[in-house]
Design an enzyme around this catalytic site. Structure first.
Site, PDB file in Angstrom:
ATOM      1  N   ASP A 325      35.852  36.297  44.634  1.00  0.00           N
ATOM      2  CA  ASP A 325      34.501  36.393  45.161  1.00  0.00           C
ATOM      3  C   ASP A 325      34.185  35.025  45.780  1.00  0.00           C
ATOM      4  O   ASP A 325      34.823  34.028  45.434  1.00  0.00           O
ATOM      5  CB  ASP A 325      33.538  36.729  44.019  1.00  0.00           C
ATOM      6  CG  ASP A 325      32.103  36.776  44.480  1.00  0.00           C
ATOM      7  OD1 ASP A 325      31.844  37.357  45.549  1.00  0.00           O
ATOM      8  OD2 ASP A 325      31.239  36.231  43.778  1.00  0.00           O
ATOM      9  N   ASP A 519      32.078  36.070  39.378  1.00  0.00           N
ATOM     10  CA  ASP A 519      31.095  35.403  38.515  1.00  0.00           C
ATOM     11  C   ASP A 519      30.813  36.188  37.251  1.00  0.00           C
ATOM     12  O   ASP A 519      30.089  35.730  36.387  1.00  0.00           O
ATOM     13  CB  ASP A 519      29.802  35.117  39.279  1.00  0.00           C
ATOM     14  CG  ASP A 519      29.112  36.382  39.767  1.00  0.00           C
ATOM     15  OD1 ASP A 519      29.461  37.475  39.283  1.00  0.00           O
ATOM     16  OD2 ASP A 519      28.237  36.279  40.634  1.00  0.00           O
ATOM     17  N   ASP A 523      30.151  41.220  39.693  1.00  0.00           N
ATOM     18  CA  ASP A 523      31.503  41.686  39.978  1.00  0.00           C
ATOM     19  C   ASP A 523      32.154  42.401  38.797  1.00  0.00           C
ATOM     20  O   ASP A 523      33.373  42.559  38.775  1.00  0.00           O
ATOM     21  CB  ASP A 523      32.381  40.499  40.399  1.00  0.00           C
ATOM     22  CG  ASP A 523      31.860  39.833  41.658  1.00  0.00           C
ATOM     23  OD1 ASP A 523      31.583  40.554  42.629  1.00  0.00           O
ATOM     24  OD2 ASP A 523      31.709  38.603  41.660  1.00  0.00           O
TER      25      ASP A 523
END
Length: 626
Positions: A325, A519, A523
């Protein structure tokens, strides 16, 4: 050494002194063999009574084929054949090996306990102006606790009063302390170094960060790796196979000799069979392999990396694809104004001021970054008719001016001509009374170690690093180019990220592993879907600890490479121990079967190999970087 270990050491010393003394006495003077037997039984039972007891207990409960049974049969058999010294010596050296192994495992556990020494002993609760020490489990949510310098923060909370410096090394592996002040959230397990803090608890102790971390470390051994499962299955079949093989070695050659009309030499073949039993004891494998993974998990904990099980530690060594991410993983997740471009007739300061006033009622990160850039107190009373236009921006009236702040779509909707952004970032366009006033660029900032982290992953053998983000294509491409990322997918929703990971999983090799780093909050679906989920920047995040297989306790993306290297070092040591132990045992078993190896070589093949394997396994505790 603990009391139990000291007791075993005392038995070893007494038994060793007696064996040596009796050996000297019977060498000088001649006695009846029954007197010798009775005399040697004294040191034998001193050193071996617990092994014999365990062997009998195992037989009664149907768990016959273990190391205690092998030692009991081998030593009792040797004594029956008149080899009193050898029989007692085998038991003596076996206990020496067991003591060494017990000490090594204890030391490893102690090291891990010291590394994770974060459990608070008490909490100072404030009630009616007085402070009372209570068990952290008894503190309710919303209570006021006082943490003095040198004390651990027992429960997660928010600082109501005071400022201090916190040592977070037990949680994050970082040596640099962190500053904390009034209004900051603090987590349990940190050590207060300087000032007195009054903290309002936001969780109960059972739900706090320190409790969850300790639970993870304590239960990590429950999830076994393929190597550990292999050793368990191997020992289940190997030990009885060796026992039956030794029985065949003791009976078949003499029977064949009898049939052939030769001397059966029962004593010689029984001694060889007993020797193979001592050699075959699988202690080195059964002890050293779990200890290696235990040490690897402990070494990772010291670096602020929590691994939920040895199966994940083993999988991590095969990682060839890393999917990241962007926000909060490779970037700080903190938006800052990076460029202000006013239109004619308006200054930069005035443009920031107008935008800050319009956005003053919003808690969005972009709104906060505008207010931080303005840096002055905002009088909300002058702002009226605030209208939030979902997906576009915000409009409001200040005095005689109608001000609109938002994206390009808002400018198009209002029919205002706008300028193109010269750089990358989130574009905030401003119009005043239907006239374009200027552009503010807001960008996320890369973490200092993000670039070196990607380079480290490439050096570690990762084939492809992929970045998935909901950010604009322009901003995502700029970040990817700067970091050296192989592939980037932008403007994605959480469901789109799962779909992209699915595609990568379908295209990778069967033995290759894909890890997703996020995180841990937004996610969670992708963390669960990937082969390995790594929660990044998860300090105190419940969602991260629940969803991920591996939790990095700080915001440093370089820890991903560290975790991979620790995993590979652990697997190297595991494979070294398996190959070394099996090679020595099979060679010695062959030598014992043909009569070359005696009881003393058998002792080395069992105790010596176990000691060397355990010593090698303890190396997993220490990782200094590669």
């Amino acid at each position: 050494m603990n009391k139990k270990q000291k007791k075993v050491l005392t038995r070893i010393i007494i038994s060793a002194v007696l064996v040596i003394s009796l050996k000297i006495i019977f060498h000088i003077f001649s006695f009846n063999k029954y007197i010798e037997l009775v005399c040697f039984m004294v040191p034998y039972f001193i050193i071996g009574y617990d092994i014999l007891k365990k062997a009998v207990h195992g037989i009664i409960h149907g768990e016959v084929f273990d190391e205690n049974f092998l030692m009991a049969i081998a030593t009792v058999g040797a004594i029956i054949l008149g080899d009193y010294v050898e029989g007692t010596a085998v038991m003596l050296f076996y206990q020496i090996g067991e003591l060494f192994q017990s000490y090594a495992v204890g030391k490893s556990r102690k090291n891990i306990t010291q590394l994770m020494d974060i459990r608070p002993d008490y909490a100072n609760i404030e009630q009616d102006g007085t402070i009372e020490q209570v068990d952290p489990d008894d503190v309710e949510t919303g209570s006021i606790i006082v943490v003095r310098p040198g004390e651990k923060i027992p429960i997660d909370g928010i600082i109501l009063e005071g400022k201090s410096t916190l040592n977070t090394s037990a949680l994050t592996g970082e040596s640099l302390p962190r500053d904390a002040k009034e209004g900051d959230e603090v987590i349990s397990g940190c050590v207060n170094l300087t000032g007195v803090l009054r903290i309002q608890t936001t969780k109960e102790f059972g739900d706090s960060t320190v409790s969850k971390i300790l639970d993870l470390v304590e239960n990590s051994s429950m999830k076994k790796s393929r190597s550990e499962n292999f050793i368990t299955r191997f020992a289940r079949y190997y030990t009885p196979a060796v026992c039956y093989g030794a029985l065949a070695l003791a009976l078949l050659p003499p029977i064949v000799s009898l049939i052939a009309g030769c001397d059966p030499q029962w004593s010689k073949w029984v001694i060889r069979a007993l020797t193979t039993l001592v050699i075959s004891c699988p202690c080195a494998l059964v002890i050293s392999i779990p200890l290696s993974f235990f040490g690897g998990i402990g070494g990772a904990s010291a670096k602020g990396i929590l691994v939920k099980g040895s199966n994940y530690l083993e999988q991590l060594s095969k990682t060839r694809y890393i999917v990241c991410d962007k926000t909060g993983t490779l970037t700080k997740g903190v938006f800052q104004v990076t460029e202000v471009i006013p239109a004619e007739g308006i200054s930069k300061d005035e443009l920031i001021e107008k935008a800050s006033y319009v956005e003053s009622f919003s808690n969005h990160p972009i709104s906060k970054s505008l207010r931080e850039a303005y840096g002055k107190e905002i009088d909300n009373s002058v702002v009226c008719d605030v209208e939030e236009i979902s997906g576009y921006g915000v409009s409001a009236t200040i005095g005689s001016e109608t001000i609109a702040v938002g994206n390009i779509k808002l400018m198009k909707k209002l029919g205002v001509e706008y300028m193109e952004a010269p750089g990358t970032g989130t574009e905030v366009h401003v119009s005043i009374n239907g006239k374009y006033a200027g552009l503010i660029l807001i960008s996320d900032i890369l973490k200092p170690t993000a670039k070196t982290a990607i380079a480290g992953l490439k050096r570690a053998g990762v084939k492809q690093v992929v970045m998935l983000t909901g950010d604009t294509r322009k901003a995502a491409d700029a970040f990817a180019k700067e970091l050296g990322i192989d592939m980037v997918k932008s403007e994605l929703l959480p469901a789109d990220k799962v779909a992209e990971v699915e595609k990568l999983l379908d295209n990778k090799g069967k033995k290759e592993v894909l890890a997703f780093v996020g995180d841990g909050i937004n996610d969670a679906p992708v963390l669960s879907r990937a082969d390995i989920g790594i929660a990044m920047g998860a300090l105190g995040s419940d969602a991260a600890i629940e969803a991920a297989d591996i939790v990095l306790m700080d915001d440093d993306p370089a820890k991903i490479t560290t975790a991979i290297n620790i995993s590979r070092k652990t697997l190297r040591i595991v494979h070294q121990n398996i190959v070394f132990a099996l090679a020595v045992k099979f060679i010695c078993l062959f030598l014992g079967a043909i009569g070359i190896a005696n009881m003393w070589l058998a002792i080395f093949a069992d105790v010596g190999v176990m000691v060397l394997a355990v010593l090698n396994a303890t190396r997993c505790l220490n990782y200094k970087g590669e």
